[in-house]
Enzyme design. Structure first.
Site, PDB file in Angstrom:
ATOM      1  CB  CYS A 131       4.344  18.863  -8.973  1.00 12.20           C
ATOM      2  SG  CYS A 131       5.488  18.186 -10.181  1.00 12.20           S
TER       3      CYS A 131
ATOM      4  CG  HIS B 276      -2.018  -1.110   1.083  1.00 15.52           C
ATOM      5  ND1 HIS B 276      -2.731  -1.594   2.155  1.00 15.52           N
ATOM      6  CD2 HIS B 276      -2.447  -1.824  -0.001  1.00 15.52           C
ATOM      7  CE1 HIS B 276      -3.563  -2.557   1.745  1.00 15.52           C
ATOM      8  NE2 HIS B 276      -3.397  -2.718   0.447  1.00 15.52           N
TER       9      HIS B 276
HETATM   10  C1  BJW Z   1      -2.930  -6.826  16.658  1.00 17.80           C
HETATM   11  C2  BJW Z   1      -2.349  -5.987  17.572  1.00 17.80           C
HETATM   12  C3  BJW Z   1      -1.154  -6.426  18.146  1.00 17.80           C
HETATM   13  C4  BJW Z   1      -4.106  -5.006  16.871  1.00 17.80           C
HETATM   14  N1  BJW Z   1      -0.630  -7.595  17.795  1.00 17.80           N
HETATM   15  N2  BJW Z   1      -2.408  -7.994  16.337  1.00 17.80           N
HETATM   16  C5  BJW Z   1     -12.878  -8.219  -2.812  1.00 17.80           C
HETATM   17  C6  BJW Z   1     -13.934  -8.278  -1.924  1.00 17.80           C
HETATM   18  C7  BJW Z   1     -14.443  -7.112  -1.358  1.00 17.80           C
HETATM   19  C8  BJW Z   1     -13.907  -5.864  -1.664  1.00 17.80           C
HETATM   20  C9  BJW Z   1     -12.854  -5.804  -2.550  1.00 17.80           C
HETATM   21  C10 BJW Z   1     -12.356  -6.970  -3.105  1.00 17.80           C
HETATM   22  N3  BJW Z   1     -11.323  -6.625  -3.913  1.00 17.80           N
HETATM   23  C11 BJW Z   1     -11.157  -5.283  -3.860  1.00 17.80           C
HETATM   24  C12 BJW Z   1     -12.090  -4.755  -3.049  1.00 17.80           C
HETATM   25  C13 BJW Z   1     -12.246  -3.300  -2.717  1.00 17.80           C
HETATM   26  C14 BJW Z   1     -11.284  -2.801  -1.673  1.00 17.80           C
HETATM   27  C15 BJW Z   1     -11.495  -3.602  -0.385  1.00 17.80           C
HETATM   28  O1  BJW Z   1     -10.719  -4.437  -0.007  1.00 17.80           O
HETATM   29  N4  BJW Z   1     -12.592  -3.328   0.326  1.00 17.80           N
HETATM   30  C16 BJW Z   1     -12.917  -4.030   1.571  1.00 17.80           C
HETATM   31  C17 BJW Z   1     -12.561  -3.165   2.794  1.00 17.80           C
HETATM   32  C18 BJW Z   1     -14.385  -4.378   1.586  1.00 17.80           C
HETATM   33  N5  BJW Z   1      -9.906  -2.885  -2.114  1.00 17.80           N
HETATM   34  C19 BJW Z   1      -9.348  -1.937  -2.874  1.00 17.80           C
HETATM   35  O2  BJW Z   1      -9.986  -0.976  -3.262  1.00 17.80           O
HETATM   36  C20 BJW Z   1      -7.909  -2.142  -3.260  1.00 17.80           C
HETATM   37  N6  BJW Z   1      -7.730  -1.935  -4.647  1.00 17.80           N
HETATM   38  C21 BJW Z   1      -8.213  -2.763  -5.560  1.00 17.80           C
HETATM   39  O3  BJW Z   1      -8.873  -3.734  -5.271  1.00 17.80           O
HETATM   40  O4  BJW Z   1      -7.910  -2.420  -6.851  1.00 17.80           O
HETATM   41  C22 BJW Z   1      -8.520  -3.145  -7.916  1.00 17.80           C
HETATM   42  C23 BJW Z   1      -9.740  -2.405  -8.342  1.00 17.80           C
HETATM   43  C24 BJW Z   1      -9.631  -1.083  -8.668  1.00 17.80           C
HETATM   44  C25 BJW Z   1     -10.749  -0.384  -9.089  1.00 17.80           C
HETATM   45  C26 BJW Z   1     -11.982  -1.037  -9.102  1.00 17.80           C
HETATM   46  C27 BJW Z   1     -12.064  -2.378  -8.726  1.00 17.80           C
HETATM   47  C28 BJW Z   1     -10.926  -3.065  -8.344  1.00 17.80           C
HETATM   48  C29 BJW Z   1      -7.024  -1.113  -2.573  1.00 17.80           C
HETATM   49  C30 BJW Z   1      -7.040  -1.230  -1.089  1.00 17.80           C
HETATM   50  C31 BJW Z   1      -6.229  -0.099  -0.471  1.00 17.80           C
HETATM   51  C32 BJW Z   1      -6.340  -0.082   1.045  1.00 17.80           C
HETATM   52  N7  BJW Z   1      -5.765   1.127   1.516  1.00 17.80           N
HETATM   53  C33 BJW Z   1      -5.609   1.348   2.943  1.00 17.80           C
HETATM   54  C34 BJW Z   1      -5.026   2.769   3.148  1.00 17.80           C
HETATM   55  C35 BJW Z   1      -3.533   2.755   2.749  1.00 17.80           C
HETATM   56  C36 BJW Z   1      -2.828   4.011   3.071  1.00 17.80           C
HETATM   57  C37 BJW Z   1      -2.922   4.383   4.525  1.00 17.80           C
HETATM   58  O5  BJW Z   1      -2.382   3.690   5.415  1.00 17.80           O
HETATM   59  O6  BJW Z   1      -3.567   5.390   4.804  1.00 17.80           O
HETATM   60  O7  BJW Z   1      -4.745   0.368   3.509  1.00 17.80           O
HETATM   61  S1  BJW Z   1      -7.125   1.107   3.888  1.00 17.80           S
HETATM   62  C38 BJW Z   1      -6.333   0.364   5.289  1.00 17.80           C
HETATM   63  O8  BJW Z   1      -6.720  -1.042   5.419  1.00 17.80           O
HETATM   64  C39 BJW Z   1      -4.840   0.350   4.958  1.00 17.80           C
HETATM   65  C40 BJW Z   1      -4.415  -0.970   5.512  1.00 17.80           C
HETATM   66  O9  BJW Z   1      -3.194  -1.361   4.930  1.00 17.80           O
HETATM   67  C41 BJW Z   1      -5.582  -1.862   5.168  1.00 17.80           C
HETATM   68  C42 BJW Z   1      -5.654  -3.117   5.975  1.00 17.80           C
HETATM   69  O10 BJW Z   1      -5.823  -2.870   7.320  1.00 17.80           O
HETATM   70  P1  BJW Z   1      -5.078  -3.750   8.411  1.00 17.80           P
HETATM   71  O11 BJW Z   1      -3.625  -3.528   8.310  1.00 17.80           O
HETATM   72  O12 BJW Z   1      -5.540  -5.148   8.326  1.00 17.80           O
HETATM   73  O13 BJW Z   1      -5.550  -3.052   9.765  1.00 17.80           O
HETATM   74  P2  BJW Z   1      -6.898  -3.300  10.608  1.00 17.80           P
HETATM   75  O14 BJW Z   1      -7.069  -2.156  11.509  1.00 17.80           O
HETATM   76  O15 BJW Z   1      -8.031  -3.649   9.723  1.00 17.80           O
HETATM   77  O16 BJW Z   1      -6.580  -4.604  11.467  1.00 17.80           O
HETATM   78  C43 BJW Z   1      -5.622  -4.601  12.500  1.00 17.80           C
HETATM   79  C44 BJW Z   1      -5.551  -6.003  13.062  1.00 17.80           C
HETATM   80  O17 BJW Z   1      -4.476  -6.067  13.997  1.00 17.80           O
HETATM   81  C45 BJW Z   1      -6.804  -6.448  13.817  1.00 17.80           C
HETATM   82  O18 BJW Z   1      -7.167  -7.750  13.373  1.00 17.80           O
HETATM   83  C46 BJW Z   1      -6.375  -6.476  15.285  1.00 17.80           C
HETATM   84  O19 BJW Z   1      -7.024  -7.507  16.024  1.00 17.80           O
HETATM   85  C47 BJW Z   1      -4.918  -6.733  15.166  1.00 17.80           C
HETATM   86  N8  BJW Z   1      -4.080  -6.207  16.244  1.00 17.80           N
HETATM   87  N9  BJW Z   1      -3.141  -4.868  17.733  1.00 17.80           N
HETATM   88  C48 BJW Z   1      -1.324  -8.388  16.915  1.00 17.80           C
HETATM   89  N10 BJW Z   1      -0.495  -5.660  19.092  1.00 17.80           N
HETATM   90 ZN    ZN Z   2       4.004  17.283 -11.714  1.00 17.48          ZN
END
Ligand code: BJW
Ligand code: ZN
Length: 242
Positions: free
Chosen positions: A149, A121
């Site tokens: 830019c 990401h």
């Molecule tokens: C601990 C702990 C400790 C806490 N020890 N554990 C298929 C199905 C459904 C939807 C989609 C699909 N395919 C695509 C989609 C759409 C979408 C998506 O996934 N939506 C779902 C949410 C429903 N995906 C996209 O749009 C992606 N692009 C894409 O698919 O392109 C193709 C396309 C394009 C155009 C049209 C159609 C298709 C892009 C996704 C980009 C995500 N971006 C973000 C922001 C990044 C920048 C930023 O940081 O600001 O990424 S959103 C956010 O979520 C960030 C994270 O990387 C990501 C994941 O979150 P993460 O890391 O899992 O965090 P949490 O908070 O969810 O979980 C934390 C966990 O830690 C918990 O389980 C806790 O229990 C645990 N925990 N403390 C161990 N100490």
């Molecule tokens: Zn530029």
């Protein structure tokens, strides 16, 4: 399996493992003081993803989106890698073939010494122009946002992947290659976001033994062979102990 048996099983698989891959999420940085997204007190409690993490949001209100990232950058800047990050950097040295796929943009894996890393990401310390190919590496939080830019005068944006945006093809290919492994550790991610979560499914389909580390069950728990309930900073170092 009780917890100590699970740790023992995970260690046993790691001991004979030549090819290890890891997928991390925000949970691994939680113990560095960085909020996750979907936990209580997480970022999505105070911000709507569609207002800060989509290209449409940036087009509508670039200053607001930049404020969100600038505040997080300050937090990242003051944070240190924790024993979870460090354990993964050590594992990289111990296994013949290692790859780390992270969803985090905070750069803490690099700062802990991990080298074979795909940042699915993006990285908060890089910016890119919305119009031309100009890119910049940042050392500090930009003094005024949104930054402009220097090549064409349009807006610079964080080089991160927002909802609805395609991931970098090279990163997808690297992650897919990493899914050909014997053991796949998935740590600190809810497994809610795709395609990132899909790499755990791919590794499983390729025959990997899946070890999950999380403080609670996640969307990926049902495909994990072993679920280690606990904090990354406590559980991952235990996987190193022989
Ligand atoms: C601990 C702990 C400790 C806490 N020890 N554990 C298929 C199905 C459904 C939807 C989609 C699909 N395919 C695509 C989609 C759409 C979408 C998506 O996934 N939506 C779902 C949410 C429903 N995906 C996209 O749009 C992606 N692009 C894409 O698919 O392109 C193709 C396309 C394009 C155009 C049209 C159609 C298709 C892009 C996704 C980009 C995500 N971006 C973000 C922001 C990044 C920048 C930023 O940081 O600001 O990424 S959103 C956010 O979520 C960030 C994270 O990387 C990501 C994941 O979150 P993460 O890391 O899992 O965090 P949490 O908070 O969810 O979980 C934390 C966990 O830690 C918990 O389980 C806790 O229990 C645990 N925990 N403390 C161990 N100490
Ligand atoms: Zn530029």
């Amino acid at each position: 399996m009780n917890p100590s048996q699970s740790i023992a099983a995970a260690r046993q698989y790691l001991q004979g493992c030549q090819r290890l891959s890891v997928l991390t999420g925000a949970g691994i940085s939680a113990e560095s003081g960085i909020p996750t997204f979907r936990d209580p007190g997480g970022l999505w409690e105070n911000f709507k993803p569609e207002e800060v993490a989509t290209p449409e949001a940036f087009a509508r209100d670039p200053a607001f989106v930049w404020e969100f990232y600038a505040t997080r950058m300050e937090k990242f800047h003051g944070a240190q890698p924790n024993p979870g990050h460090q354990a993964l950097a050590t594992l990289e040295q111990q296994v013949q073939s290692f790859w780390l796929i992270t969803q985090n943009i905070d750069n803490l894996h690099h700062r802990a010494g991990s080298q074979r890393v795909t940042e699915l990401h993006g990285n908060i310390w890089r910016t890119r122009c919305v119009s031309c190919t100009h890119r910049e590496e940042l050392q500090a939080v930009p003094e005024s946002v949104p930054p402009i830019c220097q090549q064409c005068g349009d807006l610079m944006r964080p080089d991160v992947v927002w909802f609805g945006e395609m991931l970098d093809l090279k990163n997808i290919e690297a992650a897919e290659a990493a899914c050909h492994c014997e053991v796949f550790i998935v740590a600190g991610t809810s497994g809610e976001v795709w395609p990132a979560a899909g790499f755990c499914h791919q590794a499983k389909a390729n025959g990997a033994f899946v070890i999950e580390v999380n403080t609670q069950p996640s969307a990926l728990s049902e495909i994990a062979d072993v679920s280690l309930l606990g904090r990354c900073g406590e559980v991952l170092p235990q996987l190193l102990e022989n």
